[in-house]
Design an enzyme around this catalytic site. Structure first.
Site, PDB file in Angstrom:
ATOM      1  CG  ASN A 102      -1.720   1.243   1.385  1.00 28.25           C
ATOM      2  OD1 ASN A 102      -1.777   2.053   0.454  1.00 28.25           O
ATOM      3  ND2 ASN A 102      -2.356   1.409   2.533  1.00 28.25           N
TER       4      ASN A 102
ATOM      5  CE  LYS B  61      -0.092   3.199   4.800  1.00 27.88           C
ATOM      6  NZ  LYS B  61       0.094   3.287   6.246  1.00 27.88           N
TER       7      LYS B  61
ATOM      8  CG  HIS C 124      -5.740   1.873   5.234  1.00 24.88           C
ATOM      9  ND1 HIS C 124      -5.291   2.854   6.090  1.00 24.88           N
ATOM     10  CD2 HIS C 124      -4.719   0.999   5.074  1.00 24.88           C
ATOM     11  CE1 HIS C 124      -4.043   2.565   6.431  1.00 24.88           C
ATOM     12  NE2 HIS C 124      -3.672   1.446   5.826  1.00 24.88           N
TER      13      HIS C 124
ATOM     14  CD  GLU D  27      -2.797   5.507   6.738  1.00 21.92           C
ATOM     15  OE1 GLU D  27      -2.798   5.575   5.503  1.00 21.92           O
ATOM     16  OE2 GLU D  27      -1.867   4.962   7.389  1.00 21.92           O
TER      17      GLU D  27
ATOM     18  CD  GLU E 253      -3.219  -2.383   7.307  1.00 21.58           C
ATOM     19  OE1 GLU E 253      -2.093  -2.591   6.847  1.00 21.58           O
ATOM     20  OE2 GLU E 253      -3.880  -1.371   7.051  1.00 21.58           O
TER      21      GLU E 253
ATOM     22  N   GLY F 229       2.838   2.373  10.785  1.00 16.64           N
ATOM     23  CA  GLY F 229       3.799   3.461  10.640  1.00 16.64           C
ATOM     24  C   GLY F 229       4.529   3.805  11.930  1.00 16.64           C
TER      25      GLY F 229
ATOM     26  CB  SER G  82       5.488  -1.700  12.012  1.00 10.11           C
ATOM     27  OG  SER G  82       5.116  -0.359  12.265  1.00 10.11           O
TER      28      SER G  82
END
Ligand code: 13P
Length: 250
Positions: A11, A13, A98, A100, A170, A176, A213
């Protein structure tokens, strides 16, 4: 026994516009060849879909997907991309939910279900993402959050449709941050997800990826757990050399 099938999903992003994406793809292709039992999925930004899918089309083990879509086919939805448009640009998968999107753009569990359903209706594989925040984890609410996130998707899809769905666990606190879930933790949540699916008559064969991560130092210990069917990777997928190394590790 049939060979284990693993999905390595990148991904990107909001990174790698069309020319960088093309350069990346050419380099990645030069560095890798297909590995039996592994498929490689790339989720570039929507504007880079065509570049990546054109470059990668010679490789049957590679699939390109879009990071987000609207569930309607067209209309007055400024800034959105529809599934038919993404399909035309080469997408065969779509990330739905996702964290985010959920946290920064207000995407609800219901939106995620609509996107997954719309993707399936058009023959595109939804990759439905679930996962708890640190506060939810610390508050002992991980299971409840995941069950809540899955509920509208389980409601919207018929059990046979799940044969064309991928899930991704996730944990938000691992994304991250350099702090991945331990293989034990990830395996435990994957089992919980599978149990929840089975309560709704859904096949145990739905692939469940782990994301958060993942890097070349921890991927093998994570994938050593049979509960994991692959990984969904952000930062460590952004340079072709590093990603080629990671997907080739065994
Ligand atoms: P990182 O691999 O950068 O933690 O991101 C994970 C992710 O969000 C993939 O969708």
């Amino acid at each position: 026994m049939s060979e284990r099938q693993l999905i390595y999903a990148a991904n990107w992003k909001m990174n790698l516009g069309p020319s960088d994406a093309r350069r990346y793809s050419e380099r990645f292709l030069a560095l890798t060849s297909p590995i039996p039992g592994r498929s490689l999925w790339f989720f570039p930004p929507a504007v880079s879909l065509s570049a990546v899918s054109e470059c990668m089309q010679s490789r049957a083990d590679i699939r390109v997907g879009v990071q987000n879509v609207h569930w309607e086919a067209k209309g007055a939805f400024t800034g959105e991309v529809s599934i038919p448009m993404a399909l035309e640009a080469g997408a065969r998968a779509v990330l739905a939910g996702h964290s985010e999107r959920r946290q920064l753009f207000g995407e609800t569990d219901e939106y995620v279900a609509r996107k997954a359903k719309a993707a399936l209706n058009l023959g595109v594989t939804p990759v439905v993402c679930v996962g708890e925040t640190l506060a939810e984890r610390d508050g002992g609410r991980t299971e409840a959050v995941i069950v809540r996130q899955l509920a509208p998707v389980l409601e919207a899809l018929e059990p046979p449709e799940w044969n064309r769905v991928v899930l991704a666990y996730e944990p938000v606190w691992a994304i991250g941050t350099g702090k991945n879930a331990t293989p034990d933790d990830a395996a435990q949540i994957h089992e919980l997800i599978r149990l929840e699916l089975s309560h709704h008559g859904v096949s145990s064969r739905v692939p469940i990826l782990y994301g958060g991560s993942v890097n070349s130092g921890n991927v093998l210990s994570l994938l050593a757990r049979p509960q994991l069917d692959g990984v969904l990777v952000g930062g460590a997928s952004l340079d072709p050399e590093g990603w080629a190394e990671l997907v080739g590790l065994s």
